[in-house]
Design a protein around this motif. Structure first.
Motif, mmCIF file in Angstrom:
data_model
loop_
_atom_site.group_PDB
_atom_site.id
_atom_site.type_symbol
_atom_site.label_atom_id
_atom_site.label_comp_id
_atom_site.label_asym_id
_atom_site.label_seq_id
_atom_site.Cartn_x
_atom_site.Cartn_y
_atom_site.Cartn_z
ATOM 1 N N GLN A 266 43.695 39.050 34.384
ATOM 2 C CA GLN A 266 43.759 40.427 33.894
ATOM 3 C C GLN A 266 43.037 40.581 32.558
ATOM 4 O O GLN A 266 42.390 41.608 32.308
ATOM 5 N N LEU A 267 43.136 39.575 31.689
ATOM 6 C CA LEU A 267 42.389 39.630 30.431
ATOM 7 C C LEU A 267 40.889 39.608 30.693
ATOM 8 O O LEU A 267 40.115 40.306 30.030
ATOM 9 N N SER A 268 40.462 38.796 31.659
ATOM 10 C CA SER A 268 39.039 38.724 32.002
ATOM 11 C C SER A 268 38.545 40.068 32.528
ATOM 12 O O SER A 268 37.443 40.519 32.172
ATOM 13 N N ALA A 269 39.362 40.725 33.345
ATOM 14 C CA ALA A 269 38.972 42.038 33.861
ATOM 15 C C ALA A 269 38.862 43.057 32.737
ATOM 16 O O ALA A 269 37.923 43.872 32.704
ATOM 17 N N ALA A 270 39.802 43.010 31.796
ATOM 18 C CA ALA A 270 39.741 43.928 30.655
ATOM 19 C C ALA A 270 38.517 43.646 29.803
ATOM 20 O O ALA A 270 37.854 44.574 29.306
ATOM 21 N N ALA A 271 38.193 42.348 29.640
ATOM 22 C CA ALA A 271 37.019 41.984 28.834
ATOM 23 C C ALA A 271 35.726 42.490 29.475
ATOM 24 O O ALA A 271 34.826 42.987 28.785
ATOM 25 N N GLU A 272 35.614 42.368 30.780
ATOM 26 C CA GLU A 272 34.418 42.856 31.469
ATOM 27 C C GLU A 272 34.267 44.364 31.297
ATOM 28 O O GLU A 272 33.161 44.882 31.095
ATOM 29 N N GLU A 273 35.367 45.061 31.371
ATOM 30 C CA GLU A 273 35.328 46.519 31.223
ATOM 31 C C GLU A 273 34.884 46.909 29.812
ATOM 32 O O GLU A 273 34.082 47.836 29.630
ATOM 33 N N ILE A 274 35.408 46.206 28.804
ATOM 34 C CA ILE A 274 35.037 46.513 27.414
ATOM 35 C C ILE A 274 33.587 46.127 27.145
ATOM 36 O O ILE A 274 32.829 46.870 26.500
ATOM 37 N N LYS A 275 33.175 44.967 27.656
ATOM 38 C CA LYS A 275 31.801 44.509 27.401
ATOM 39 C C LYS A 275 30.780 45.444 28.027
ATOM 40 O O LYS A 275 29.665 45.618 27.509
ATOM 41 N N ALA A 276 31.144 46.082 29.135
ATOM 42 C CA ALA A 276 30.229 47.013 29.800
ATOM 43 C C ALA A 276 29.916 48.226 28.939
ATOM 44 O O ALA A 276 28.955 48.953 29.212
ATOM 45 N N GLN A 277 30.680 48.444 27.882
ATOM 46 C CA GLN A 277 30.405 49.563 26.982
ATOM 47 C C GLN A 277 29.200 49.299 26.086
ATOM 48 O O GLN A 277 28.726 50.218 25.426
ATOM 49 N N GLY A 278 28.728 48.029 26.043
ATOM 50 C CA GLY A 278 27.547 47.719 25.250
ATOM 51 C C GLY A 278 27.760 46.681 24.178
ATOM 52 O O GLY A 278 26.841 46.403 23.391
ATOM 53 N N TRP A 279 28.941 46.077 24.127
ATOM 54 C CA TRP A 279 29.199 45.045 23.117
ATOM 55 C C TRP A 279 28.506 43.746 23.493
ATOM 56 O O TRP A 279 28.351 43.427 24.664
ATOM 57 N N LYS A 280 28.118 42.967 22.476
ATOM 58 C CA LYS A 280 27.415 41.710 22.723
ATOM 59 C C LYS A 280 28.354 40.661 23.292
ATOM 60 O O LYS A 280 27.963 39.877 24.163
#
Length: 714
Positions: A266-280
């Motif tokens: 679940q943390l990995s899924a949340a990280a993918e969603e946040i990273k898709a916003q444009g974070w490095k």
């Protein structure tokens, strides 16, 4: 040879219910146990299992009337009478009876009740289990015996306890509450192992039984469980251990590996969603250590302006909200549930419109990242906008390539590596592992040995953090410390370490670790204070100078205290070993003495800061003699004597409970043992009237200063 006479039993026959009367000779006067209504339902379901004991009723002349009284079996008679009233049983229905004529009617009633033997609880446990094994559900059993389903669940659980433990209960060796404690874990082999261990130590208590039976589990109120939810864990095949006899706060999860896998997914899924916003980059953890962002730059986001539509919505919402909140004052009546719910909706909307989500520039997001961790309640904490050293944009004053520069991170790592080789065998308390060392097979050495260097550093790191916060809230002491350091450097320089490193080089506490730094209240207050100042101070050097010039004396003092406090270094360090570059013992001693003076002046209180000895932060990290010494000092010799026979894990757990509210502190946290000297009055200090009141907060005062600065700039 004498001939023995044979016993003749009273004869039985079916009598019409209309011929039966309740006898006044029945000795039972107090109704207890199953109700007449439940007994009637039981008779209706399975019939009358036991005959009534009756006697003929004679008239005054001694003649038989044809009626019979019931001196033994009165409750059964009343249950049959109820069924007749309910027209579920005919008035003349045949009732099996035993007709007696000799002796006393009262004796019949007394004998039937006194000579009856109730089932032993264990027999009840096994009887319920037999019914369940034959296909009856828990609800069916509960309905047939007029008990709550919870009682059925409890008795079925008790029937699954190891026969060794049940035999001890049957023999009267242990109490029922002890048997109940063993039901938290269905593994009978583990139950027997814990039982043998605790009976050998003569320490068979419900708390210790449950703790040992659940020591490899995860509590249901753990932040990881709240994050993934109990339903998701169970759906994935996880097993939950429950205590059906006391409040267990949701029980214990028996498969930590499965739980950790679900959390990682679940943390990995949340990280993918946040990273898709444009974070490095995005980093995740259940709980990051204290100070994990200290070496990173933090971006300052833009706060978007409200659109005309949102401004209009905000105005309408505020007016409606104020109107609702004025109703109680105007009418003297409380708000209805519907109106109160509407006020809550408006309050949420107002908060959203007044505090819009910050916006980061795409070019900033391309070089920055986000940290994601779990709050104690299981909610996600998303902390965006951090830039790693290698991703920083070059500044005009940065050294050109080829110039020498100090790699502070490498220096701190080298310092950590130097002092991590403890003579006693290395640091304890590795994340994810128990801090309680295994029992030694050798005879115990009960002498008091010095604390391990790693534990000593962790304790003084906590004290340093609390001391920094205390100095930040006491500008007078911060100024004294600053002047003290500057005067010493100017008029009496030496090579010894000082507690206050006035260059404002903040000693990093993140490499020290320790279980208390992350959630320390002092650390949170320091971070909040830094965030407030960071948002208010201009970034340009010239503008910053002008801003500080017009800043009030009170706020300048608060800012000075905050900056000076970050230089506080009260850390313990091991003395350098021969052949190594390091800190001398004299320098460390001088630094700690310097910190004691400051701590004494600000009235440092580590107990009030929230520190209390636990297995993780102290008791599991020291040998048994130090645990006993702590209990003796905090709770008295009698308390220490009650636990001196325990093994170390159990001793540490008991000591944690005993010392929880004792106010006891280990040596590195105690500081000086003398009263603080009063700070001399200063006629130039601002009066109480000059200090912002509760209505005029620090932010309001800073805003006024900013307005004054703007006017001066114009």
């Amino acid at each position: 040879m004498t001939k023995t006479s044979k016993i003749t039993l009273a004869g039985g026959r079916d009598l019409s219910f209309s011929l039966l009367r309740l006898s006044q000779s029945n000795v039972r006067r107090i109704q207890d146990g199953q109700s007449i209504e439940d007994l009637a339902e039981d008779i209706a379901r399975r019939g009358l299992l036991q005959s009534l004991s009756v006697r003929p009723i004679l008239d005054d002349a001694g003649a038989d009337t044809g009626l019979f009284e019931v001196p033994a079996g009165g409750r059964r008679f009343r249950a049959l009478e109820l069924l007749v009233k309910q027209k579920r049983l005919a008035k003349d229905a045949p009732i099996p009876c035993i007709i007696r004529t000799g002796g006393l009617a009262e004796e019949d009633s007394l004998a039937e009740n006194v000579q009856r033997l109730n089932l032993h609880p264990i027999e009840q446990f096994y009887a319920f289990k037999i019914l369940a094994d034959k296909g009856l559900s828990e609800e069916d059993i509960a309905a047939r015996f007029f008990v709550p389903v919870t009682v059925v669940k409890q008795r079925l659980k008790l029937a699954l306890v190891s026969p060794v433990i049940l035999n001890a209960y049957e023999a009267g060796t242990i109490a029922l509450e002890i048997v109940m404690a063993f039901t938290v874990n269905p593994d009978t082999e583990r139950q027997e192992a814990v039982y043998n261990q605790l009976t050998t130590n003569r320490d068979l208590g419900t708390y210790r039984i449950k703790r040992l039976l659940t020591e490899s589990t995860v509590a249901a109120n753990d932040r990881r469980v709240r994050f993934v939810t109990m339903d998701a864990y169970i759906e994935a095949g996880g097993v939950v251990l429950r205590d059906l006899f006391t409040d267990d706060n949701g029980g214990w999860l028996s498969d930590p590996a499965l739980l950790d896998r679900l959390v990682a997914e679940q943390l990995s899924a949340a990280a993918e969603e946040i990273k898709a916003q444009g974070w490095k980059w995005v980093e995740t953890a259940v709980d990051f250590p204290y100070g994990h962002t200290l070496d990173l730059d933090e971006l300052v986001p833009e706060v978007p302006m409200l659109s005309d539509d949102d401004s209009g919505r905000l105005k309408v919402a505020v007016e409606e909200y104020n109107g609702i909140m004025a109703i109680p004052e105007e009418t003297g009546e409380e708000l209805s549930d519907t109106t109160a719910a509407r006020a809550d909706e408006l309050d949420t909307l107002i908060q959203q419109l007044e505090n819009p989500a910050p916006v980061y520039k795409p070019e900033d997001m391309a070089i920055a990242g986000v940290f994601i961790e779990l709050e104690r309640d299981g909610t996600l904490v998303i902390d965006p906008g951090f830039v790693r050293p290698e991703d920083r944009r070059p500044e005009p004053n940065d050294p050109v390539e080829g110039e020498a520069s100090i790699d502070s991170a490498a220096f701190e790592q080298a310092l950590h590596d130097t002092f991590s080789n403890d003579p006693d065998g290395g640091d304890e308390g590795v994340a994810g592992q128990s801090n309680v060392a295994p029992e030694s097979l050798e005879p115990e050495d009960m002498s008091i040995k010095p604390l391990q260097d790693s534990l000593h550093r962790e304790l003084t790191a906590y004290r340093t953090l609390v001391l920094r916060n205390a100095v930040a809230q006491n500008p007078a002491v911060a100024l004294t410390a600053l002047l003290h350091k500057l005067c010493r450097d100017a008029f009496n320089p030496n090579s010894l370490l000082d507690c206050l490193e006035v260059r404002v080089t903040s000693a990093s506490l993140s490499f020290v670790g320790g279980p208390d730094l992350k959630d320390c209240l002092a650390g949170q207050e320091i971070a909040d204070r830094a965030a407030t100042w960071r948002g208010l101070l201009p970034k340009d050097d010239a503008e910053l100078w002008d801003y500080l010039v017009v800043l009030s004396d009170d706020l300048r003092a608060e800012l000075l205290a905050h900056l000076v406090s970050s230089g506080i270094n009260a850390l313990y360090e091991a003395a350098a070993k021969p052949g190594y570059n390091g800190t001398s013992a004299i320098s460390v001693q001088h630094r700690l003495a310097d910190s004691n003076r400051i701590a004494e002046t600000v009235g440092l209180d580590l107990v009030a800061s929230g520190w209390a000895p636990s297995i993780d932060n102290y008791l599991g990290r020291v040998p048994k003699p130090r645990i006993l010494l702590a209990v003796e000092q905090g709770c008295g010799a009698d308390a220490a004597g009650r636990i001196d026979h325990l093994k170390k894990p159990d001793m540490a757990a008991e000591a944690e409970a005993l010392l929880k509210t004792s106010g006891w502190l280990p040596e590195p946290l105690r500081g000086p043992q003398r009263k603080a000297a009063p700070v001399p009055p200063n006629d130039n200090e601002p009066t109480a009237a000059a200090i912002p009141s509760e209505d005029a907060t620090r932010e309001d005062a800073l805003a006024d200063q900013a307005d004054g600065f703007a006017e001066a700039a114009e």
